[in-house]
Design an enzyme around this catalytic site. Structure first.
Site, PDB file in Angstrom:
ATOM      1  N   GLU A 150       2.308   8.781   9.104  1.00 56.15           N
ATOM      2  CA  GLU A 150       2.001  10.177  10.072  1.00 56.15           C
ATOM      3  C   GLU A 150       0.892   9.731  11.056  1.00 56.15           C
ATOM      4  O   GLU A 150       1.107  10.630  12.168  1.00 56.15           O
ATOM      5  CB  GLU A 150       1.263  11.022   9.045  1.00 56.15           C
ATOM      6  CG  GLU A 150       2.583  11.647   8.304  1.00 56.15           C
ATOM      7  CD  GLU A 150       2.197  12.582   7.116  1.00 56.15           C
ATOM      8  OE1 GLU A 150       1.308  12.363   6.542  1.00 56.15           O
ATOM      9  OE2 GLU A 150       2.738  13.860   7.086  1.00 56.15           O
ATOM     10  N   GLU A 163       5.645  10.633  -0.156  1.00 54.93           N
ATOM     11  CA  GLU A 163       4.860  11.668  -0.849  1.00 54.93           C
ATOM     12  C   GLU A 163       5.351  12.413  -2.119  1.00 54.93           C
ATOM     13  O   GLU A 163       4.757  12.682  -2.860  1.00 54.93           O
ATOM     14  CB  GLU A 163       4.550  12.605   0.301  1.00 54.93           C
ATOM     15  CG  GLU A 163       3.089  12.207   1.158  1.00 54.93           C
ATOM     16  CD  GLU A 163       3.617  11.364   2.452  1.00 54.93           C
ATOM     17  OE1 GLU A 163       4.742  10.988   2.389  1.00 54.93           O
ATOM     18  OE2 GLU A 163       2.873  11.326   3.323  1.00 54.93           O
TER      19      GLU A 163
HETATM   20  N1  COA Z   1      -4.547   4.835  -1.560  1.00 53.89           N
HETATM   21  C1  COA Z   1      -5.608   3.994  -2.143  1.00 53.89           C
HETATM   22  N2  COA Z   1      -5.463   2.693  -2.266  1.00 53.89           N
HETATM   23  C2  COA Z   1      -4.352   2.137  -1.911  1.00 53.89           C
HETATM   24  C3  COA Z   1      -3.300   2.741  -1.235  1.00 53.89           C
HETATM   25  C4  COA Z   1      -3.583   4.138  -1.095  1.00 53.89           C
HETATM   26  N3  COA Z   1      -2.685   4.844  -0.170  1.00 53.89           N
HETATM   27  N4  COA Z   1      -2.614   1.858  -1.124  1.00 53.89           N
HETATM   28  C5  COA Z   1      -3.018   0.593  -1.325  1.00 53.89           C
HETATM   29  N5  COA Z   1      -4.078   0.803  -2.141  1.00 53.89           N
HETATM   30  C6  COA Z   1      -5.043  -0.239  -2.962  1.00 53.89           C
HETATM   31  C7  COA Z   1      -4.580  -0.509  -4.100  1.00 53.89           C
HETATM   32  O1  COA Z   1      -4.925   0.577  -4.873  1.00 53.89           O
HETATM   33  C8  COA Z   1      -5.245  -1.970  -4.152  1.00 53.89           C
HETATM   34  O2  COA Z   1      -6.553  -1.562  -4.823  1.00 53.89           O
HETATM   35  P1  COA Z   1      -7.078  -2.408  -5.846  1.00 53.89           P
HETATM   36  O3  COA Z   1      -7.185  -4.055  -5.390  1.00 53.89           O
HETATM   37  O4  COA Z   1      -8.519  -2.137  -5.925  1.00 53.89           O
HETATM   38  O5  COA Z   1      -6.466  -2.407  -6.963  1.00 53.89           O
HETATM   39  C9  COA Z   1      -5.028  -2.319  -3.032  1.00 53.89           C
HETATM   40  O6  COA Z   1      -4.885  -1.430  -1.988  1.00 53.89           O
HETATM   41  C10 COA Z   1      -4.086  -3.423  -2.696  1.00 53.89           C
HETATM   42  O7  COA Z   1      -2.891  -2.881  -3.051  1.00 53.89           O
HETATM   43  P2  COA Z   1      -1.524  -3.374  -3.936  1.00 53.89           P
HETATM   44  O8  COA Z   1      -0.663  -2.344  -4.384  1.00 53.89           O
HETATM   45  O9  COA Z   1      -2.246  -4.298  -4.940  1.00 53.89           O
HETATM   46  O10 COA Z   1      -0.963  -4.252  -2.838  1.00 53.89           O
HETATM   47  P3  COA Z   1       0.482  -4.849  -2.650  1.00 53.89           P
HETATM   48  O11 COA Z   1       0.680  -5.465  -1.344  1.00 53.89           O
HETATM   49  O12 COA Z   1       1.205  -5.354  -3.844  1.00 53.89           O
HETATM   50  O13 COA Z   1       1.235  -3.329  -2.471  1.00 53.89           O
HETATM   51  C11 COA Z   1       1.698  -1.313  -1.307  1.00 53.89           C
HETATM   52  C12 COA Z   1       1.153  -2.738  -1.217  1.00 53.89           C
HETATM   53  C13 COA Z   1       1.283  -0.523  -0.103  1.00 53.89           C
HETATM   54  C14 COA Z   1       3.141  -1.286  -1.351  1.00 53.89           C
HETATM   55  C15 COA Z   1       0.916  -0.566  -2.643  1.00 53.89           C
HETATM   56  O14 COA Z   1      -0.288  -0.707  -2.556  1.00 53.89           O
HETATM   57  C16 COA Z   1       1.494   1.047  -2.576  1.00 53.89           C
HETATM   58  O15 COA Z   1       2.579   1.165  -2.911  1.00 53.89           O
HETATM   59  N6  COA Z   1       0.399   2.059  -2.027  1.00 53.89           N
HETATM   60  C17 COA Z   1       0.562   3.164  -2.263  1.00 53.89           C
HETATM   61  C18 COA Z   1       1.626   3.775  -1.022  1.00 53.89           C
HETATM   62  C19 COA Z   1       1.692   5.139  -0.934  1.00 53.89           C
HETATM   63  O16 COA Z   1       2.301   5.676  -1.963  1.00 53.89           O
HETATM   64  N7  COA Z   1       1.213   5.710   0.163  1.00 53.89           N
HETATM   65  C20 COA Z   1       1.511   7.151   0.338  1.00 53.89           C
HETATM   66  C21 COA Z   1       0.190   7.991  -0.010  1.00 53.89           C
HETATM   67  S1  COA Z   1       0.370   9.591   0.788  1.00 53.89           S
END
Ligand code: COA
Length: 268
Positions: free
Chosen positions: A108, A128
């Site tokens: 967004e 979301e």
């Molecule tokens: N909010 C808070 N923390 C987040 C985050 C978010 N939206 N996206 C990633 N992080 C954090 C993870 O919790 C992790 O923290 P940690 O190391 O303290 O555990 C760190 O960022 C790395 O994320 P990780 O998942 O280990 O990396 P990855 O490369 O394997 O995967 C993503 C990356 C983006 C695919 C995955 O982190 C993810 O699905 N994030 C959420 C996406 C989402 O749903 N966003 C919409 C929110 S409205």
């Protein structure tokens, strides 16, 4: 400005980098506050903004740890929504260089830009509903404008994430370039914008942001102001004088001959 938003002054623009790579640049309250401070400045200084993310991600969404704690009043306050609307409404253009993850609130934020340039690792969309919430910070009204209702509905209702090629085909990004080249392209665009009349650029942006029923009255008023501006007079006079000089001795002989022949043809 903030530990998680790096702001660099450049000649033709301000470069702001979301810099929380260990959390994939997830947008927390501190980042929202820093973005508001940046907006407050750019609303006065009226400079082009290039927005990007550090560490191979644009932003993987709003910070889910903070989102989980938020309640109805927080939703109504529109913490991210107001921030992204303010970015969208900045007087000068906003260019997003969208590398890697641009998910949820991160997507967004990218939708709030006027121009988006992607990279091959782009993953953009709105998951979301999988977290039990809606994309309330722009996606439901802005994404349909950008990619059309059918694809926006599919993305928002299924949480499907687009890769770079599909985002390019849908017009969600205007180019896909390797990260360094994407930033270079954004800088080239900011340089181009800096050579144009800032008042005309800002009027164009206001016209682009206006609701449908404001057209064309809004454009006519904007144009009325610009038609009286010294800068319009100066720029148009410079153009006409350059052409006038081109017709005289400086003109290449073959170009002059070509023009003479076309002028003869045009004569009644
Ligand atoms: N909010 C808070 N923390 C987040 C985050 C978010 N939206 N996206 C990633 N992080 C954090 C993870 O919790 C992790 O923290 P940690 O190391 O303290 O555990 C760190 O960022 C790395 O994320 P990780 O998942 O280990 O990396 P990855 O490369 O394997 O995967 C993503 C990356 C983006 C695919 C995955 O982190 C993810 O699905 N994030 C959420 C996406 C989402 O749903 N966003 C919409 C929110 S409205």
């Amino acid at each position: 400005m903030s530990a998680t938003l790096r702001v660099e002054e450049r000649e033709t623009h301000v470069l702001a980098t979301l810099d929380r790579p260990e959390k994939r640049n997830a947008i927390d309250q501190e980042l929202v506050d820093a973005l508001h401070r940046l907006c407050a400045r750019l609303e006065v200084e009226r400079r082009t903004l290039i927005l990007t993310g550090a560490g191979g991600s644009f932003a993987a969404g709003a910070d889910i740890a903070q989102l989980r704690e938020r309640r109805a009043d927080d939703a109504r306050a529109g913490i991210n929504t107001r921030c992204f609307q303010r970015i969208r409404a900045l007087p000068m253009p906003v260019i997003a260089v969208v590398d890697g993850y641009a998910l949820g609130g991160g997507a967004e934020l990218a939708y709030a830009a006027d121009i988006r340039i992607g990279t091959p690792s782009l993953k953009i969309g709105n998951p979301e509903t999988g977290l039990g919430i809606i994309a309330a910070a722009g996606a439901t009204w802005r994404l349909p404008q950008l990619v059309g209702e059918p694809l926006a509905a599919e993305m928002l209702l299924t949480g499907r994430i687009l890769g770079a090629e599909e985002a390019l085909a849908a017009g969600l990004v205007s180019a896909v370039l390797e990260p360094a080249a994407a930033l270079e392209r954004a800088v080239e665009l900011a340089d181009r914008i800096a050579a144009l009349d800032p008042a005309a650029t800002q009027a164009t942006k206001r016209a682009l942001l206006a609701p449908a029923d404001a057209h064309p009255a809004l454009e006519l008023e904007e144009q009325a102001v610009l038609f009286e501006s010294e800068e319009k007079e100066r720029r148009m006079t410079a153009f006409l004088e350059r052409r006038g000089q081109g017709r005289s001795s400086a003109e290449a002989p073959d170009r002059a001959a070509e023009r003479a022949s076309s002028e003869r043809t045009d004569a009644p």
